[in-house]
Design an enzyme around this catalytic site. Structure first.
Site, mmCIF file in Angstrom:
data_model
loop_
_atom_site.group_PDB
_atom_site.id
_atom_site.type_symbol
_atom_site.label_atom_id
_atom_site.label_comp_id
_atom_site.label_asym_id
_atom_site.label_seq_id
_atom_site.Cartn_x
_atom_site.Cartn_y
_atom_site.Cartn_z
ATOM 1 N N CYS B 2 10.622 72.110 -59.688
ATOM 2 C CA CYS B 2 10.403 72.832 -58.433
ATOM 3 C C CYS B 2 11.333 74.052 -58.391
ATOM 4 O O CYS B 2 12.448 74.014 -58.888
ATOM 5 C CB CYS B 2 10.675 71.994 -57.179
ATOM 6 S SG CYS B 2 9.668 70.516 -57.073
ATOM 7 N N LYS B 582 8.630 73.896 -66.899
ATOM 8 C CA LYS B 582 9.437 74.299 -68.044
ATOM 9 C C LYS B 582 10.754 73.566 -68.120
ATOM 10 O O LYS B 582 11.123 73.035 -69.155
ATOM 11 C CB LYS B 582 9.691 75.802 -68.011
ATOM 12 C CG LYS B 582 10.432 76.274 -69.253
ATOM 13 C CD LYS B 582 10.045 77.651 -69.671
ATOM 14 C CE LYS B 582 10.611 77.996 -71.027
ATOM 15 N NZ LYS B 582 9.835 77.396 -72.107
#
Lengths: 587, 587
Positions: B2, B582
């Site tokens: 997030c 990622k």
């Protein structure tokens, strides 16, 4: 891989010899062949596929005094009739069967005068013997000096049709005698019902059998050999009314685990490991391949976490090329191999020994090459395992490792009642909800990418469960450590992707369930295998065993059964999955 | 995972704030949302999917003095609008965005008076603040004492709409100021073009921003903070005319590798490791997750085989639960993480430190949590990597490890011209036959189970190549050590199964090719990636580099390109593969 049988004697129906060959089908079933002596001529039958295909080719009434037979696992050249054994030289002087790999066969082939139809390394040997005009055991032995690699060979010379010529290096070879009948085989298993004892070949041994009996040679000279006693734990090889050996062997797990405890007790297997034993070592390395590697991981986990000893597990084929090797006299190597003939594991044992380390074999076959070459043996008492995918041998390996490690723990002040633990495991081993597993098998049988996850001990179970499913159902399942899922692998998850989660360790299960929730929120369908009671248990396979180590032994069994059920629902023969052989005797 | 952004200042269009949020899309893109102050009311926009979906929702003309925004990677609860951030309390007193996991949220939830529509842990925090009637930073801080877990939070109180309340523990949080405008973000990357410096939060820091400026708190008391300077290697985040960031980043590999060498030279990065450095250690442990774990394997391989030092690689999430841990003062831990924020790797660093070991971070982000918490840093100079699947960061990690290990080798009498080696790798990195790779991509794009095999160093390349393909094409590829193939996995091979074989090491390639031949004789279609010239090279990707270590860096690049081409041919956006983010900042 590959299995060979030879016969020389008064007379037998070829069916009997083919029957013996069937005992070796676990070593490969890409093609099979037999050469039988009929009116002083060797007649050859070959067929692609299982031995039952060969049986259809051979007439019923073939009685013979000399035969050689072979079941193949293809290494060089496709599985075709031309590449099937036995192989004859172009002029027909020599016919032979071969197990192993002649590494310099291309070089030898180049120097031959004649060309060879077969792509195999074995045909080169037959042709070489002919071109050297070999006609005696002395010339036979001389010719073998040119060969580099592994072989057990049984050969017949056209001019001496009632004689067998035998050679052995690295691949297994045994011979038994009964009232003037000689039976040669890749595994003493073939001698059940034939003889109570048998001869073992060492590497570079040769032998010659004729009507006068058998003569052994080593280093070019005749030698005398004592006999080994046939293992009386050999059971019958019938499938005992079960549809498949794999099912029979899963159902035998309670019995096998009981036997494992009984054998340890009766033979006081662990007594040789006394308080000073582990003092000799700073580190323990467990080595194995395939399923045995998973057992190695279990052993390393126990030693590291319960005994506080530095321990790791290595894939044999990787370890042997990870030079420089850190084997030294302060290390113990535990080598795990069901057959005790796994080439890479044997090589690892050699490297460990050369580094000065102590070696210990954990094997199902006490007469195996591995058992002969290690300082210690811990027997796995699974009994013969015929199905290619290992089931009872794996749980017996884990149990043997559990008892061994627990014994060491007790010597250090522990208090593990390990015999009782494994007897309890034996009792519970088939207590899982079989109907639920059957339902799940039905649900996943057409899936292409089920995922198996777990952490720590449960990761090992995930690896073995995934391998089992791959082996017998050809489903491309994968396994990940739970924590790795979101580092890329989660991209595979879509609506309905089956996700098997293993949770035996209450302290770290939350992390696996977190990973699973992330996958569920992306559509995964979770199946939970756990020893922790769940409220909604529709997709839960519950294992009633608190101890996480022994729960690990129990948790794989429903997964073995799942793999079996998926296999047969897809019309696959789980005993003989394509492309595989049971014991991997080549690198 | 997030990403969060907060803004407080004179006035900005909401598009600017959403633009900053886009810099954080690498942290997750399951859903996005923004709350903007409009006529003294917070108005919330949320949408499932990428930030571009959110953009469509927000009117063009929204100018605001206060906003909080969020891009989500779902951990608790599915990706729905209800679960998207920002979350407001039921009475609307508090609205917040949250990155992290509140581990005790279920317990907190049970003690709330009101029920909550959202399944998230974050919504619980908003409701808790309301039910405690929190209206000041002091009360805000007091309430956070109840929270267990990780969080960076930016919150707005309805009664004080032009103020931001900030809290940080374990998840990253930064703030920059420019002429009275404050920008809060999960990554200083957002500050490019805003400010040359910024404030960093430490764990358990709080802050409050209003028209008077920003006030920081630690342990309940006001503190003063210095500023950090923005990394001037930050590049623009445009895709520079490339269709995708992944392609751009592959094409940047020559430049990134050059920069890696340049940085090492200019900053004399390796000079701090002198002759006595390795004398302190008996053993080196490399730790990483996902792709970084593969880099860790490369590091361990080099240390073990070239430096003759005991070395191993561990998956961070497994290592941290493998208690008792063997970390001691005679050990060096090398922690590899592109982002330097990987939760499991951070935990591994902590465990290593607690055991008395020396720690070294190998990371692409010098201001990361990992870089701050280790004894040594070796910078990876890949530059910002936006595509989720790592490409240039991986080759730069390998190159940094190669130079580090070679430097140590030279201190011990070696003679490796490592700068020249990596500069040569940089030059060759895109020299592979791209057209052939495109042809192969086209051939395998509809395959469901390509297999990648190799031994030793090549096994690492096989693992990374398989992961890359999975990540961006969702093809369920698998990887095996060549020697393991026949221990079960060969059952997967059927007519046409693609088999990628990596061969960089002339001494052991024969073994991989043997394994491959066994698969070919069962129908596999071989693609060979090798630095050894082949006669028939139709399906060969040739890498012109003799040195097996540097060849390993080069061999992965065509596989990255292959994964990219397969991805786009399947209509997937390779920059944002489904389900992934990622940087994995939660366990």
């Amino acid at each position: 891989m590959c299995g060979i049988v030879g016969y020389l004697g008064k007379k037998k129906n070829s069916k009997v010899i083919i029957g013996k060959l069937k005992n070796l089908e676990y070593r490969g079933y890409d093609s099979a062949g037999i050469a039988v002596l009929k009116d002083d001529e060797l007649v050859c039958y070959k067929q692609v596929g299982c031995i039952s295909e060969l049986e259809k080719e051979v007439p019923d009434n073939v009685e013979t005094t000399c035969a050689i037979a072979h079941t193949r696992w293809a290494t060089h050249g496709k599985s075709t009739v031309v590449n099937a054994h036995p192989h004859s030289s172009n002029g027909g002087l020599w016919t032979l069967v071969h197990n192993g790999i002649v590494e310099n066969y291309l070089e030898l082939k180049q120097n031959l005068k004649q060309t060879i139809a077969s792509e195999t390394d074995s045909a080169v040997v037959a042709e070489l013997l002919e071109e050297k005009n070999v006609n005696s055991i002395e010339e036979f032995m001389e010719t073998f000096k040119q060969l580099v690699g592994s072989y057990s060979i049984v050969a017949v010379n056209k001019n001496k049709p009632n004689e067998l010529f035998l050679a052995k290096n690295k691949s297994p070879l045994y011979v038994a005698e009964n009232d003037g009948d000689y039976l040669v085989a890749s595994d003493p298993i073939c001698f059940v019902g034939v003889s109570k004892d048998y001869y073992e070949f060492n590497d570079n041994d040769f032998a010659h059998i004729d009507s006068n009996g058998i003569t052994f040679y080593a280093n070019g000279k005749e030698i005398k050999k004592g006999k080994a006693v046939l293992d009386d734990t050999f059971e019958s090889f019938s499938n005992a009314g079960f549809e498949h050996f794999m099912l029979k062997e899963i159902c035998e797990e309670p019995e096998a685990l009981n036997r494992q405890v009984r054998f340890f007790k009766e033979h006081q297997v662990l007594d040789k490991f006394q308080k000073d034993f582990m003092k000799k070592f700073d580190e323990v390395v467990f080595v194995g391949c395939g399923t045995a590697y998973h057992a190695a991981l279990f052993g390393a986990n126990y030693f590291r976490k319960q005994l506080n000893i530095k321990a790791s597990a290595e894939i044999a084929s990787e370890f042997i090329y990870s030079k420089p090797i850190f084997a030294n006299e302060r290390m113990l190597f535990v080598l795990v191999s069901q057959s005790g003939e796994t080439a890479d594991t044997l090589m690892a044992a050699k490297i460990a020994r050369e580094g000065g380390a102590t070696t210990l074999a954990l094997t199902n076959v006490l007469y195996s090459s591995l058992a002969k070459r290690t300082d210690y043996i811990i027997p796995v008492c699974a009994g013969p395992e015929i199905a290619v995918a290992s089931t009872k041998a794996y749980t017996c390996q884990l149990s043997a490792l559990y008892m061994f490690a627990s014994h060491l723990k007790n010597l250090d002040g522990g208090n593990v009642d390990y015999f009782a633990d494994i007897l309890r495991v034996a009792e519970k081993s088939l207590a899982f909800d079989m109907q639920k597993v059957e339902r799940i098998a039905n649900e996943i049988k057409d899936e292409t990418k089920p995922i198996f996850i777990g952490k720590d001990l449960d990761y090992i179970t995930a690896m073995e469960a995934s391998l089992k499913l791959k082996e017998v159902s050809y489903i491309n399942s994968t396994n990940y450590s739970s924590g790795e899922l979101k580092h890329g692998f989660l991209a595979l998850v879509e609506e309905g992707t089956p996700l098997f989660v293993f949770c035996s360790q209450s302290d770290i299960c939350g992390k696996s369930l977190n990973a699973s929730h992330e996958a569920i929120s992306r559509g995964a369908r979770q199946y939970l295998v756990t020893n922790i009671k769940q409220e909604n248990d529709e997709d839960v396979i519950y294992i009633d065993e608190e101890n996480e180590l022994t729960a690990s032994i129990l948790m794989i069994i429903p997964m073995q059964y799942l793999a079996y059920k998926v296999s047969i629902s897809k019309g696959i023969n789980p005993d003989k999955p394509r492309n595989l052989a049971k014991s991997v005797t080549v690198e």
